[in-house]
Design a protein around this motif. Structure first.
Motif, PDB file in Angstrom:
ATOM      1  N   PHE B 106       0.829  -1.194   0.000  1.00 17.70           N
ATOM      2  CA  PHE B 106       0.000   0.000   0.000  1.00 17.70           C
ATOM      3  C   PHE B 106       0.867   1.249   0.000  1.00 17.70           C
ATOM      4  CE2 PHE B 106      -2.027   3.459   2.408  1.00 17.70           C
ATOM      5  CZ  PHE B 106      -3.097   3.714   1.568  1.00 17.70           C
ATOM      6  N   ILE B 107       1.858   1.262   0.883  1.00 17.02           N
ATOM      7  CA  ILE B 107       2.687   2.462   0.997  1.00 17.02           C
ATOM      8  C   ILE B 107       3.476   2.685  -0.294  1.00 17.02           C
ATOM      9  CG2 ILE B 107       4.657   3.447   2.247  1.00 17.02           C
ATOM     10  CD1 ILE B 107       3.423   2.354   4.795  1.00 17.02           C
ATOM     11  N   GLY B 108       3.995   1.614  -0.870  1.00 21.38           N
ATOM     12  CA  GLY B 108       4.756   1.735  -2.121  1.00 21.38           C
ATOM     13  C   GLY B 108       3.894   2.255  -3.269  1.00 21.38           C
ATOM     14  N   ASP B 109       2.659   1.735  -3.391  1.00 21.19           N
ATOM     15  CA  ASP B 109       1.779   2.173  -4.476  1.00 21.19           C
ATOM     16  C   ASP B 109       1.232   3.567  -4.219  1.00 21.19           C
ATOM     17  OD1 ASP B 109       2.255  -0.252  -5.543  1.00 21.19           O
ATOM     18  OD2 ASP B 109       0.195  -1.011  -5.443  1.00 21.19           O
ATOM     19  N   ARG B 110       0.771   3.795  -3.001  1.00 21.34           N
ATOM     20  CA  ARG B 110       0.161   5.084  -2.674  1.00 21.34           C
ATOM     21  C   ARG B 110       1.171   6.220  -2.828  1.00 21.34           C
ATOM     22  NH1 ARG B 110      -0.616   9.473  -1.844  1.00 21.34           N
ATOM     23  NH2 ARG B 110      -2.069  10.593  -0.491  1.00 21.34           N
ATOM     24  N   TYR B 111       2.423   5.934  -2.492  1.00 22.29           N
ATOM     25  CA  TYR B 111       3.445   6.982  -2.609  1.00 22.29           C
ATOM     26  C   TYR B 111       4.321   6.788  -3.834  1.00 22.29           C
ATOM     27  CZ  TYR B 111       1.670   8.231   1.927  1.00 22.29           C
ATOM     28  OH  TYR B 111       0.823   8.609   2.949  1.00 22.29           O
ATOM     29  N   TYR B 112       3.815   5.962  -4.792  1.00 18.87           N
ATOM     30  CA  TYR B 112       4.446   5.773  -6.103  1.00 18.87           C
ATOM     31  C   TYR B 112       5.967   5.793  -6.023  1.00 18.87           C
ATOM     32  CZ  TYR B 112       3.738  10.807  -5.433  1.00 18.87           C
ATOM     33  OH  TYR B 112       3.681  12.055  -4.878  1.00 18.87           O
ATOM     34  N   HIS B 114       9.524   3.185  -5.014  1.00 21.95           N
ATOM     35  CA  HIS B 114      10.171   1.995  -4.484  1.00 21.95           C
ATOM     36  C   HIS B 114      10.920   2.313  -3.194  1.00 21.95           C
ATOM     37  CE1 HIS B 114       8.849  -0.880  -7.227  1.00 21.95           C
ATOM     38  NE2 HIS B 114       9.700  -0.674  -8.218  1.00 21.95           N
ATOM     39  N   THR B 115      11.357   3.575  -3.060  1.00 20.92           N
ATOM     40  CA  THR B 115      12.021   3.970  -1.810  1.00 20.92           C
ATOM     41  C   THR B 115      11.033   3.837  -0.654  1.00 20.92           C
ATOM     42  OG1 THR B 115      13.243   5.557  -3.118  1.00 20.92           O
ATOM     43  CG2 THR B 115      13.414   5.758  -0.729  1.00 20.92           C
TER      44      THR B 115
END
Lengths: 82, 580
Positions: B106-112, B114-115
């Motif tokens: 979720f965090i990776g997608d929502r904040y577009y 990979h970091t």
């Protein structure tokens, strides 16, 4: 979109109201006002102590089921249910 | 039959049941492995969540902590349960609607980014590792006492069982095993509590016996007579600000625990996610409203059993002799009268956070040392309940520790194999490769957890509290802002997580320097009166502030992300959003 905005607004205000109750029973009754409330007794326990170790937990359970039930109604009202 | 025979029998039977369920629900595809195929009914998910989340600390240590802390024990009671309100209202329904596999997903997608995904995955691993260390110590304690084997052997048995059902069954195996484990642990907790409530007050329902009998009044009186303060008197061990901070940190931390959040991905739709949070808390509340009653009963029983008796007399009591051997119970006859005196203060000099049994503490009249961890485990024996009840408590403690360990191992495994390996490094990996990676990582994580069980880093409940602080300061704000603040962007979220995580870890490290690094004294004892257990709240506030400021100084998130946020806010269509 305005219909969905209405749904989101109703949801957020329901969440806000329930979180006020959540904070009241735990932080206010169980901690901040524990000493004055301890002058009142519930059965064999001082009331503030009861909120801190028992009462707030009962209220938490009720809050979640109330939220789920209320959201069922909102979902249907705005036709966003599955 | 003896206590040992009963223990072998009940522990053996429950382990066989867990292994059977793990085998029966073995999986061959990633959706089954990570989210149990999304077919778990709300009430079963509630029971699984309750077992997942109620750890060795809840089962073994919590009532003991409350027993010595009195009112102040409320931080654990309100803190650990209040978090479910946050989870149910603020996170669970939206994360289910989003419908991928993990929190870093979720965090990776929502904040577009990979970091962001990697930072969230590392936070997940960090939190789960801290937490799993405590579980394995719990397994070690139960085995060493009840099966009379050494801790290392006990941990290896526990590791083998968890490895079997987690590696084979993934989330599906874990879910149904946890439902069984919840049943075992709640029965094991309630039976002695009911028996003791009945013996002490004539009322078999512990919650009612606690509230409506005069037992707590009597306990208050005994405490005052022995020179303690009243059991119900607030703020004896911690100032009000620390009680507030710890309660909030535990609440927010509970809501941000990755292994709990992923349980809400396993239900069929958003509506089930809401109800399963309610069921989870109801099942948890059964134990959490019993624990304070048990704590007061146990304290009353211990004091009245031991105080004023001669050493010879108490050493003839079976449980006293056994616990004394494990060094979790110790006596020091300081005044040389041959009798035991209960009084405030530590009985022995504390060195590096642990009592030195060769050096009685001259500053206190107290002659009894009791480790918090033995309160629940010894309660049935103190109350002289039947041997099978004592064995049942051992099985329950193991169920609590193993179910939480399994959930944590899966959270760690999916963070590594799904988020880091598949999403970041090998997006082309096949289903089979991803499953294999998941299983290998679980196996490695189990071995690491076993190592921590043999070389425990500290007290169970304290270590777990750290994990909550870290979860509160890192993941919770990022998820919350991701749902409720459409303007929150990549830069803000990453900056917030890093600041919250680093601040909290450094603070805990400085405040607990003696326990963690073996330093002679803490670098700083507390922050404005807030201790290591509560400092995650400051980390969380910093996270929110930094995230807000940085996000407003940088460009808004792209259009598709804003649509994603709008989409997760409505329940419709959760079923289809499942696949990648």
């Amino acid at each position: 979109m305005s219909k969905l905005e209405g749904y989101w607004k109703a949801n957020v205000s329901l969440i806000r109201n329930l979180l006020i109750v959540w904070a009241l029973v735990s932080y206010v009754f169980g901690i901040l006002l524990v000493e004055p409330l301890n002058n009142i007794r519930l059965g064999g326990l001082p009331l503030g102590f009861w909120f801190a170790q028992q009462g707030s937990i009962y209220v938490f359970v009720i809050l979640i089921f109330y939220y789920a039930w209320k959201m069922d109604q909102l979902d249907r009202q705005y036709d966003v249910h599955e | 039959m003896s206590v040992e025979a009963w223990t072998y029998l009940l522990v053996g039977l429950t382990f066989a049941l867990y292994i059977y369920i793990g085998y029966a629900s073995r999986v061959r595809e990633t959706a089954g492995f990570y989210v149990a195929g999304r077919g778990v009914p709300a009430i079963a998910n509630g029971a699984a969540t309750a077992a997942d989340w109620m750890s060795a600390a809840s089962f073994i240590s919590m009532a003991g902590l409350i027993s010595t802390m009195g009112y102040d024990g409320a931080v654990y009671l309100m803190g650990w349960t209040g978090g479910y309100v946050l989870l149910a209202l603020l996170l669970a329904p939206y994360l289910r609607k989003y419908g991928k596999y993990t929190v870093p997903d979720f965090i990776g997608d929502r904040y577009y980014s990979h970091t962001a995904r990697a930072v969230a995955a590392i936070a997940t691993i960090f939190i789960s590792l801290t937490y799993v260390a405590g579980q394995m110590r719990g397994v070690g304690i139960v085995f060493s006492r009840f099966l009379q084997v050494d801790i290392a052997t006990g941990v290896i048995i526990g590791v083998a069982v968890v490895a079997f059902f987690a590696v084979l069954g993934g989330m599906k195996g874990i879910t149904w095993t946890q439902v069984a484990q919840y049943t075992v642990l709640i029965i094991a907790y309630l039976i002695p509590a009911i028996a003791i409530a009945n013996i002490l007050t004539g009322n078999p329902i512990p919650q009612l016996a606690f509230t409506f009998s005069d037992l707590v009044n009597r306990l208050n009186q005994i405490q005052v007579d022995l020179g303690f303060t009243e059991y119900t008197k607030p703020f004896q061990g911690k100032p009000m600000i620390d009680i507030l901070a710890i309660t909030l940190a535990l609440m927010v931390g509970t809501a941000g625990l990755p292994h709990v959040i992923i349980r809400f991905y396993t239900v069929p739709d958003v509506r089930s996610a809401r109800y399963s949070a309610g069921w989870a808390l109801l099942f948890i509340a059964l134990l959490y409203t019993t624990a304070p009653a048990l704590a007061a009963f146990a304290r009353y029983n211990l004091i009245t059993t031991l105080n004023g008796k001669t050493l010879e007399e108490v050493r003839q009591i079976d449980w006293v002799a056994k616990w004394e051997k494990t060094k979790l119970l110790a006596f020091a006859d300081k005044n040389g009268d041959g009798r035991i005196t209960f009084a405030p203060g530590p009985a022995f000099v504390i060195k590096g956070g642990k009592p030195d049994f060769n050096e009685p503490n001259p500053k206190s009249r107290n002659e009894v040392y009791i480790d918090n961890d033995i309160i629940v485990l010894s309660t049935p024996e103190v109350a002289r309940l039947a041997p099978w009840v004592i064995a049942l408590v051992a099985a329950g403690g193991l169920a609590a520790a193993l179910s939480t360990a399994a959930g944590l191992l899966l959270a760690m495994s999916s963070a590594i194999s799904h988020d880091i390996y598949y999403r970041i490094f090998r997006p082309g990996a096949t289903e089979g490769q991803r499953l294999l990676a998941g299983r290998i990582v679980i196996l490695l994580a189990v071995i690491l957890a076993g190592y921590f069980g043999v070389n425990p880093p500290g007290f169970v409940a304290q270590v777990v509290a750290f994990a909550f602080g870290l979860a509160a300061a890192s993941l919770f704000p990022a998820i919350l802002l991701g749902i409720f603040d459409k303007r929150m962007n990549r830069e803000g979220a990453i900056a917030g997580i890093l600041v919250g995580l680093i601040f909290t870890a450094v603070m805990i490290g400085m405040m607990r320097a003696p326990q963690i690094f073996g330093a002679p004294a803490p670098v700083i004892p507390n922050l404005f009166g807030i201790s290591a257990e509560g400092v995650g709240v400051i980390g969380m506030i910093l996270n929110f502030v930094v995230a807000y400021l940085v996000s407003r100084a940088t460009p808004p998130p792209p259009e598709p992300i804003q649509r994603l946020v709008e989409d997760i806010r409505i329940p419709k269509g959760a079923g289809q959003a499942a696949e990648h």
